[in-house]
Write a protein that holds these residues in place. Structure first.
Motif, PDB file in Angstrom:
ATOM      1  N   LYS A 122      22.772  -1.813 -21.617  1.00 13.72           N
ATOM      2  CA  LYS A 122      21.719  -2.707 -21.831  1.00 13.72           C
ATOM      3  C   LYS A 122      21.105  -3.319 -20.574  1.00 13.72           C
ATOM      4  O   LYS A 122      20.905  -4.414 -20.316  1.00 13.72           O
ATOM      5  CB  LYS A 122      22.188  -3.640 -22.697  1.00 13.72           C
ATOM      6  CG  LYS A 122      22.900  -3.398 -24.007  1.00 13.72           C
ATOM      7  CD  LYS A 122      23.272  -4.548 -24.819  1.00 13.72           C
ATOM      8  CE  LYS A 122      23.993  -4.059 -26.093  1.00 13.72           C
ATOM      9  NZ  LYS A 122      24.648  -4.819 -27.053  1.00 13.72           N
ATOM     10  N   CYS A 123      20.776  -2.256 -19.375  1.00 15.07           N
ATOM     11  CA  CYS A 123      20.402  -2.709 -18.349  1.00 15.07           C
ATOM     12  C   CYS A 123      18.816  -2.797 -18.145  1.00 15.07           C
ATOM     13  O   CYS A 123      18.314  -2.743 -16.872  1.00 15.07           O
ATOM     14  CB  CYS A 123      21.040  -1.913 -17.072  1.00 15.07           C
ATOM     15  SG  CYS A 123      22.693  -2.387 -16.834  1.00 15.07           S
ATOM     16  N   GLU A 124      18.035  -2.371 -19.103  1.00 16.98           N
ATOM     17  CA  GLU A 124      16.756  -2.580 -19.284  1.00 16.98           C
ATOM     18  C   GLU A 124      16.322  -3.903 -18.721  1.00 16.98           C
ATOM     19  O   GLU A 124      16.778  -4.812 -19.161  1.00 16.98           O
ATOM     20  CB  GLU A 124      16.184  -1.990 -20.495  1.00 16.98           C
ATOM     21  CG  GLU A 124      16.374  -2.949 -21.672  1.00 16.98           C
ATOM     22  CD  GLU A 124      17.456  -2.741 -22.272  1.00 16.98           C
ATOM     23  OE1 GLU A 124      17.686  -3.558 -23.189  1.00 16.98           O
ATOM     24  OE2 GLU A 124      18.540  -1.852 -21.760  1.00 16.98           O
ATOM     25  N   GLY A 125      15.179  -3.962 -18.140  1.00 16.78           N
ATOM     26  CA  GLY A 125      14.650  -5.147 -17.503  1.00 16.78           C
ATOM     27  C   GLY A 125      15.673  -6.025 -16.554  1.00 16.78           C
ATOM     28  O   GLY A 125      16.592  -5.280 -16.022  1.00 16.78           O
ATOM     29  N   LYS A 126      15.367  -7.117 -16.334  1.00 19.44           N
ATOM     30  CA  LYS A 126      16.114  -8.081 -15.319  1.00 19.44           C
ATOM     31  C   LYS A 126      17.486  -8.630 -16.057  1.00 19.44           C
ATOM     32  O   LYS A 126      18.307  -9.457 -15.239  1.00 19.44           O
ATOM     33  CB  LYS A 126      15.446  -8.875 -14.766  1.00 19.44           C
ATOM     34  CG  LYS A 126      14.086  -8.395 -13.771  1.00 19.44           C
ATOM     35  CD  LYS A 126      13.551  -9.465 -13.140  1.00 19.44           C
ATOM     36  CE  LYS A 126      12.164  -9.003 -12.307  1.00 19.44           C
ATOM     37  NZ  LYS A 126      11.278  -9.965 -11.640  1.00 19.44           N
ATOM     38  N   ALA A 127      17.548  -8.696 -17.297  1.00 17.70           N
ATOM     39  CA  ALA A 127      18.691  -9.579 -17.975  1.00 17.70           C
ATOM     40  C   ALA A 127      19.892  -8.975 -17.786  1.00 17.70           C
ATOM     41  O   ALA A 127      20.989  -9.740 -17.912  1.00 17.70           O
ATOM     42  CB  ALA A 127      18.205  -9.659 -19.480  1.00 17.70           C
ATOM     43  N   GLY A 128      19.974  -7.702 -17.473  1.00 17.87           N
ATOM     44  CA  GLY A 128      21.341  -6.983 -17.269  1.00 17.87           C
ATOM     45  C   GLY A 128      21.768  -7.020 -15.752  1.00 17.87           C
ATOM     46  O   GLY A 128      22.867  -6.596 -15.725  1.00 17.87           O
ATOM     47  N   ALA A 129      20.985  -7.447 -14.996  1.00 18.40           N
ATOM     48  CA  ALA A 129      21.475  -7.478 -13.540  1.00 18.40           C
ATOM     49  C   ALA A 129      22.662  -8.224 -13.123  1.00 18.40           C
ATOM     50  O   ALA A 129      23.520  -7.815 -12.654  1.00 18.40           O
ATOM     51  CB  ALA A 129      20.163  -7.821 -12.657  1.00 18.40           C
ATOM     52  N   PRO A 130      22.853  -9.492 -13.655  1.00 16.41           N
ATOM     53  CA  PRO A 130      24.183 -10.279 -13.194  1.00 16.41           C
ATOM     54  C   PRO A 130      25.584  -9.383 -13.798  1.00 16.41           C
ATOM     55  O   PRO A 130      26.239  -9.385 -13.184  1.00 16.41           O
ATOM     56  CB  PRO A 130      23.829 -11.705 -14.119  1.00 16.41           C
ATOM     57  CG  PRO A 130      22.195 -11.802 -14.259  1.00 16.41           C
ATOM     58  CD  PRO A 130      21.812 -10.393 -14.475  1.00 16.41           C
ATOM     59  N   GLY A 131      25.158  -8.902 -15.115  1.00 12.94           N
ATOM     60  CA  GLY A 131      26.518  -8.371 -15.596  1.00 12.94           C
ATOM     61  C   GLY A 131      26.640  -6.958 -14.835  1.00 12.94           C
ATOM     62  O   GLY A 131      28.039  -6.636 -14.666  1.00 12.94           O
TER      63      GLY A 131
END
Length: 467
Positions: free
Chosen positions: A120-129
């Motif tokens: 679920k790394c699509e976009g920027k929402a997955g960057a912190p995880g």
């Protein structure tokens, strides 16, 4: 040569979505509800031209004892142990959870190598995880989006050393030009491969012993079993060999009456089971000896016959029947009146728990498969047709004109399908068509398989034409 990749992780991180992405088909049920997958499911995957076996597993649960979760965990442990490499999947959008850390520590102690995959790394929402995943101490995480197909090349590069270590990839195969992008693989040849396994699907109502029978056939605890109804959700396919013959066993979810189904997951499971029946060759309908051939059993049997599949009936828990002869007579009478479309269907009595009668079931499956594939020479068909017409001519047409049946040929097998050429084919009574079908079944030894008879107008297409 191939190698095996197990997809593991806590519930609801996208394991089944990644599995479907790798095999190129929606084989595993995907739903937002955690814990949908219970059995481990295997499939043939292709990634950038690299082929391997991929295993979808139940969500990792920290549970012991003999609960459903504990049995699911044991299935996952077996999958990890048997794999050449494991993909530990985490949800990058949710970040690293305590359960992720717990199982990362557990996997570190096992000999199976592990690749950390952040889904679920699509976009920027997955960057912190994704950045947080470095703290698990399992090397650099591979960022992917299973739903959108992103990061597949990075996953391919991470798998490459393990494929080579397993002997599944030669050095000359590493040229990137040799690998096709995902989704560009050629479709499978439409012609059946004589070496492919016979597909046998096990169906029935919930809790009649389908998975127990499957384990008995496979000779191992491969399928999740227990007293709870509805344990199986996905249709689980496993290949094995019986006396040199390759078979693919498909265990399915139980089929209840449509009116009793309200749960969304069960609806998906039912759809999965029906699709498995459509893709099968032989269907084994398992019944409980305590409730032989009730209304739902008949509904399932009719579905199998309507789909043109070969049918074998297995009566489980036969060792608990007090009066076997009476029970068998009641079953045969019911089949005769309620399932005439598969007259003579083979019935095998057995005990899935003890294994008694299971070998006879496989013999019945192979024999029924041969019947389902049978082809009858055209000359023999038409000699038989002349005899039955002479013995019992078709009724006259309105006005007293004689009805002419000219010729018959077998159009195909699987199931046996025949074409009858006659004058005014739409006016041949249904009762006479049934007479011909029953005659075919008896004369050419076609018990227990559906027979298709299509009517066509016209003269004998093989007769010599006038010049």
């Amino acid at each position: 040569m191939t190698f095996t990749v197990a997809i593991i992780g806590r519930p609801n991180v996208g394991k089944s979505t990644l599995f479907n992405r790798l095999v190129g088909r929606k084989l595993a049920i995907v739903h937002d509800q955690p814990g949908v997958t219970r059995d481990r499911r295997e499939g043939r995957a292709t990634l950038m031209g690299m082929e391997f076996r991929v295993v979808d597993t139940a969500g990792f649960e920290d549970d012991g004892g003999d609960s459903v979760e504990a049995r699911m965990r044991r299935q996952t442990d077996q999958a990890v142990t048997a794999a050449d490499v494991a993909l530990l999947l985490i949800d990058a959008r949710a970040g690293v959870t305590p359960l992720d850390r717990h199982f990362a520590d557990y996997l570190r102690r096992l000999p199976t190598p592990v690749i950390l995959v952040a889904n679920k790394c699509e976009g920027k929402a997955g960057a912190p995880g994704l950045y947080e995943a470095y703290g698990l101490g399992m090397g650099e995480p591979v960022p992917v989006s299973a739903e959108h197909g992103e990061g597949m090349y990075e996953l391919f590069e991470a798998l490459m050393p393990h494929a080579k270590a397993a002997g599944a990839l030669d050095d000359e195969d590493e040229d990137e030009d040799d690998f096709a992008p995902p989704g560009d693989e050629e479709a499978e040849d439409a012609e059946p491969d004589p070496g492919r396994p016979l597909t046998m699907v096990i169906v029935g109502r919930p809790n009649v012993g389908k998975s127990t029978l499957g384990n008995q056939l496979l000779g191992q605890d491969r399928l999740l079993t227990g007293p709870e109804a509805g344990l199986t959700r996905d249709a689980i396919a496993v290949e094995w060999e019986h006396k040199g013959r390759r078979l693919k066993l498909v265990d399915t979810a139980g089929l209840r009456k449509k009116a009793q189904i309200s749960d969304a997951i069960e609806k998906l499971s039912v759809g999965n089971t029906i699709e498995s029946i459509r893709m099968s060759e032989v269907v084994v309908l398992v019944m409980d000896a305590a409730a032989i051939l009730d209304k739902q059993d008949l509904t399932i049997a009719r579905l199998v016959v309507d789909e043109g599949r070969a049918l074998v009936i297995a009566i489980n828990k036969w060792d608990m029947v007090d009066d076997p002869q009476t029970a068998l007579k009641r079953l045969r009478d019911r089949l005769e009146t309620s399932l005439p479309q598969a007259k003579g269907v083979t019935t095998v009595t057995l005990s899935a728990l003890t294994g008694r009668g299971v070998d006879r079931l496989i013999d019945a499956v192979l024999e029924t498969w041969d019947t389902w594939n049978r082809r009858i020479p055209t000359a023999g068909l038409n000699r038989w047709l002349e005899e039955v017409i002479e013995r019992h001519p078709p009724p006259a047409l309105p006005g007293g004109r004689r009805y002419k049946i000219r010729y018959m040929t077998q159009a195909k097998a699987r199931p046996p399908t025949f074409v009858l050429f006659a004058t005014k084919p739409d006016q041949l009574p249904e009762s006479y068509i049934r007479y011909l079908i029953n005659g075919l079944r008896e004369a050419f030894k076609l018990p227990g398989v559906p027979i298709r008879l299509h009517m066509r107008a016209g003269k004998n297409p093989y007769a010599a034409k006038d010049k």
